[in-house]
Design a protein around this motif. Structure first.
Motif, PDB file in Angstrom:
ATOM      1  N   SER A  10       0.831  -1.211   0.000  1.00  0.00           N
ATOM      2  CA  SER A  10       0.000   0.000   0.000  1.00  0.00           C
ATOM      3  C   SER A  10       0.862   1.258   0.000  1.00  0.00           C
ATOM      4  CB  SER A  10      -0.921  -0.004   1.224  1.00  0.00           C
ATOM      5  OG  SER A  10      -1.776  -1.117   1.200  1.00  0.00           O
ATOM      6  N   GLY A  11       1.978   1.221   0.729  1.00  0.00           N
ATOM      7  CA  GLY A  11       2.868   2.390   0.774  1.00  0.00           C
ATOM      8  C   GLY A  11       3.483   2.687  -0.580  1.00  0.00           C
ATOM      9  N   VAL A  12       3.895   1.624  -1.283  1.00  0.00           N
ATOM     10  CA  VAL A  12       4.481   1.831  -2.611  1.00  0.00           C
ATOM     11  C   VAL A  12       3.441   2.392  -3.572  1.00  0.00           C
ATOM     12  CG1 VAL A  12       5.505   0.668  -4.601  1.00  0.00           C
ATOM     13  CG2 VAL A  12       6.244   0.070  -2.293  1.00  0.00           C
ATOM     14  N   LEU A  13       2.194   1.874  -3.478  1.00  0.00           N
ATOM     15  CA  LEU A  13       1.135   2.395  -4.343  1.00  0.00           C
ATOM     16  C   LEU A  13       0.864   3.870  -4.033  1.00  0.00           C
ATOM     17  CD1 LEU A  13      -1.022   2.003  -6.491  1.00  0.00           C
ATOM     18  CD2 LEU A  13      -2.586   1.183  -4.698  1.00  0.00           C
ATOM     19  N   THR A  14       0.877   4.211  -2.729  1.00  0.00           N
ATOM     20  CA  THR A  14       0.688   5.619  -2.348  1.00  0.00           C
ATOM     21  C   THR A  14       1.799   6.491  -2.928  1.00  0.00           C
ATOM     22  OG1 THR A  14      -0.384   4.945  -0.290  1.00  0.00           O
ATOM     23  CG2 THR A  14       0.469   7.208  -0.411  1.00  0.00           C
ATOM     24  N   THR A  15       3.044   6.016  -2.782  1.00  0.00           N
ATOM     25  CA  THR A  15       4.176   6.765  -3.347  1.00  0.00           C
ATOM     26  C   THR A  15       4.038   6.901  -4.860  1.00  0.00           C
ATOM     27  OG1 THR A  15       5.616   5.957  -1.586  1.00  0.00           O
ATOM     28  CG2 THR A  15       6.685   6.810  -3.564  1.00  0.00           C
ATOM     29  N   PHE A  16       3.628   5.808  -5.502  1.00  0.00           N
ATOM     30  CA  PHE A  16       3.478   5.821  -6.956  1.00  0.00           C
ATOM     31  C   PHE A  16       2.415   6.834  -7.384  1.00  0.00           C
ATOM     32  CE2 PHE A  16       2.546   4.459 -11.197  1.00  0.00           C
ATOM     33  CZ  PHE A  16       3.722   3.880 -11.660  1.00  0.00           C
TER      34      PHE A  16
END
Length: 614
Positions: free
Chosen positions: A263-269
């Motif tokens: 979820s964090g990577v998707l948020t960053t993306f």
């Protein structure tokens, strides 16, 4: 690059700040994504991450300040240099260039075109580079986070690139047309203001308003087209990033559900995607401005690279050890560049003898003023040549040195906004000319030779020139004397006063050759007599060419040349040309007889009681 190189220090400072700001901008989404991933697993690290974000924001803001200030200062300096070079280049152009160019168009290039460039170089260049670098860095970060998701999102990029390219070409053409129309409108307004007395005298204010409104409306239509195209492009381009974000959300959630992405990577993306979208949107908004700047720069650099047909003064050439004022036109033919099929001079041969007065007489439009233009090398003959001191072609002579020896008084002299002293002093040669020419001045002008060593003409030299031109007395009648403002184009003075100041301006440099182009044609009898007395004083000891139609302008000349259809048809002194035995059908004699008859008729007209009272 030549203009940017002197400002390389500011450019490097701006680029350094830009790079640091880009790093700070890229750090923010990464830190926010890490906060999401560690919100539950490492809550004790949240404060550290928040402080890191704050540091990134502070550093980024400071770098934005440094970058913006450096780019603004650099842009102003570059455009100031460009405007100065453009003005210098315009002054170097030959007279033929000005014959076919509109003054308003040239001033438009100096003002509005350079202003368009200044807007781009100051406010927008930094934004362009910043968003471009930020966009590239964002794409790199997106690939590092998830190459699958990035490739999926990038499917919209080719459509954006094609749209930007087509829009840029279209708007650049429109901007060029707009700048051209705007320059034409400005030229029309400038012409109207310069001739306001004629417009009011003929009651043509309404006509001029209508013409100006029509041209202004043409500019409006082009502006509306540019506005519509810009709005449509920005609307479509704003829609594309939103579609890209939807694609990222759809495909990203499937990857998170499958466990391939956190979820964090998707948020960053998503945050990087938003950053990329904003960068692209801002870059798109600059396309129109840069397209306009490209159109303006094309018009500017067209002038910067133009090579004048006649080398400008200061380009070098032959400098005679002594010039006594002997000039000759040999078998000259000439047509003006704007009318190449209408010859003005044909097989024209004439010699100017040192220290003598030569009068040019003939019908209007038959080449008299053209002779003066060729003697000043405003133009080169299409055939034949102009010689100095019997052997040296004028085309080989250093023009700065040569024109130092020429004094010119046009038929309608133009004075510049300033004082009487300033206008007379404008005729003074600069230091370089004076030092080069001082060795061959007449021996009786020791005062002028001493004045040549100073940078500015002295008041004594100005007064001496005014006295010779018969202008000193009326100047001293003004409360401020030589410090009297003459107004724009000398409108505060009468025609005779302007002529005498123009004559003083020509004399203050102590020329070898004096050229007078119908200096008294439009003056009253009293003003004409005053100017003629000044001309008589000024001509003493100088090679003088007088163009005129009135007997008073050439009766005392050493020789008179009658010019008809670009040829010398009669040449001799006044007495020789009036001799019936020598010229039984002489044009000169018939012209003089007509003037004498007209003068006798005016004297014989009785004065009515009413007119005598008036």
């Amino acid at each position: 690059m030549e203009l940017v190189w002197p400002e390389r220090g500011l450019f490097l400072l701006a680029m350094t700040a830009l790079l640091i700001n880009a790093v700070a901008q890229m750090a923010a989404p990464f830190l926010l994504g890490r906060m999401v991933d560690r919100m539950h697993s490492h809550p004790d690290e949240l404060l550290v991450t928040v402080m890191q974000l704050l540091a990134a924001f502070v550093i980024g803001s400071f770098c934005v300040f440094v970058r913006a200030n450096a780019f603004l200062a650099m842009g102003y300096r570059i455009v100031t240099t460009l405007r100065t070079r453009l003005f210098h280049r315009l002054l170097q152009q030959d007279i033929a260039f000005y014959d076919v160019s509109k003054t308003g168009d040239l001033t438009g290039r100096l003002a509005s075109d350079t202003q368009a460039l200044q807007q781009v170089l100051t406010a927008q260049l930094g934004q362009l580079l910043s968003n471009l670098l930020q966009g590239i860095a964002t794409i790199v970060m997106l690939f590092l986070l998830s190459w699958r998701l990035t490739l999926f999102m990038m499917t919209v990029v080719p459509f954006v690139a094609l749209g930007v390219s087509a829009y840029g070409r279209f708007v650049r053409q429109l901007r060029q047309q707009f700048q051209h129309r705007l320059a034409e409108t400005g030229a029309m307004a400038q012409e109207a203001f310069a001739n306001i007395r004629t417009i009011k005298g003929f009651g043509k204010e309404t006509l001029m308003e209508r013409v100006y409104a029509e041209r202004n409306t043409q500019c409006l239509h082009l502006g509306e087209t540019i506005s519509f195209a810009t709005a449509l492009f920005q609307g479509l381009l704003g829609f594309v990033p939103q579609v890209a974000i939807l694609l990222v959300l759809y495909y990203g959630t499937t990857l998170v559900a499958a466990g391939s992405l956190s979820s964090g990577v998707l948020t960053t993306f998503l945050l990087y995607t938003l950053t990329l979208a904003m960068s692209l949107a801002f870059l798109a908004s600059l396309v129109g401005e840069f397209a306009g700047a490209l159109g303006a720069s094309a018009r500017i650099f067209e002038l910067l690279v133009r090579v004048p047909a006649i080398p400008p003064a200061g380009s070098g050439g032959v400098r005679l050890p002594r010039f006594d004022g002997h000039l000759a036109l040999q078998n000259v033919a000439f047509s003006y560049p704007g009318r190449p099929n209408a010859p003005v001079l044909e097989d024209f041969t004439l010699t100017l003898r040192p220290g003598q007065v030569l009068a040019l007489i003939g019908p209007s439009g038959h080449g008299k003023s053209t002779v003066l233009h060729l003697l000043q090398r405003f133009y080169d003959p299409t055939r034949g040549r102009v010689l100095l001191d019997h052997t040296c072609p004028l085309s080989k002579v250093d023009l700065r040195w040569y024109r130092r020896h020429i004094g010119y008084v046009p038929q309608d002299p133009v004075l510049f906004d300033g004082t009487i002293h300033d206008n007379i002093a404008m005729g003074w040669a600069d230091d370089e000319d004076d030092m080069d020419a001082g060795q061959d001045r007449r021996s009786g002008d020791a005062a002028h030779r001493r004045a040549a060593s100073v940078r500015e003409v002295t008041r004594d030299a100005v007064i001496a020139a005014a006295q010779t031109a018969n202008a000193h007395e009326f100047i001293m009648e003004f409360p401020l004397g030589y410090d009297t403002p003459v107004g724009e184009r000398g409108l505060a003075l009468s025609g005779g006063q302007k002529q005498r100041i123009a004559l003083a301006r020509a004399l203050v440099r102590d020329p070898r050759v004096l050229l007078l182009d119908e200096a008294t044609s439009a003056l009253s009898s009293d003003a004409e007599a005053a100017v003629q007395r000044g001309v008589a004083r000024a001509s003493a000891g100088r090679t003088t060419v007088v163009v005129g139609h009135k007997l008073s302008a050439f009766k005392d000349a050493d020789r008179c040349a009658v010019i008809v259809r670009g040829r010398v048809v009669e040449l001799g002194s006044h007495d020789e040309l009036m001799d019936k035995a020598r010229t039984p059908y002489g044009i000169y004699r018939r012209l003089i007889e007509k003037q004498l008859v007209s003068a006798d008729q005016r004297k014989s007209v009785p004065v009515s009681p009413r007119s005598s009272r008036d």
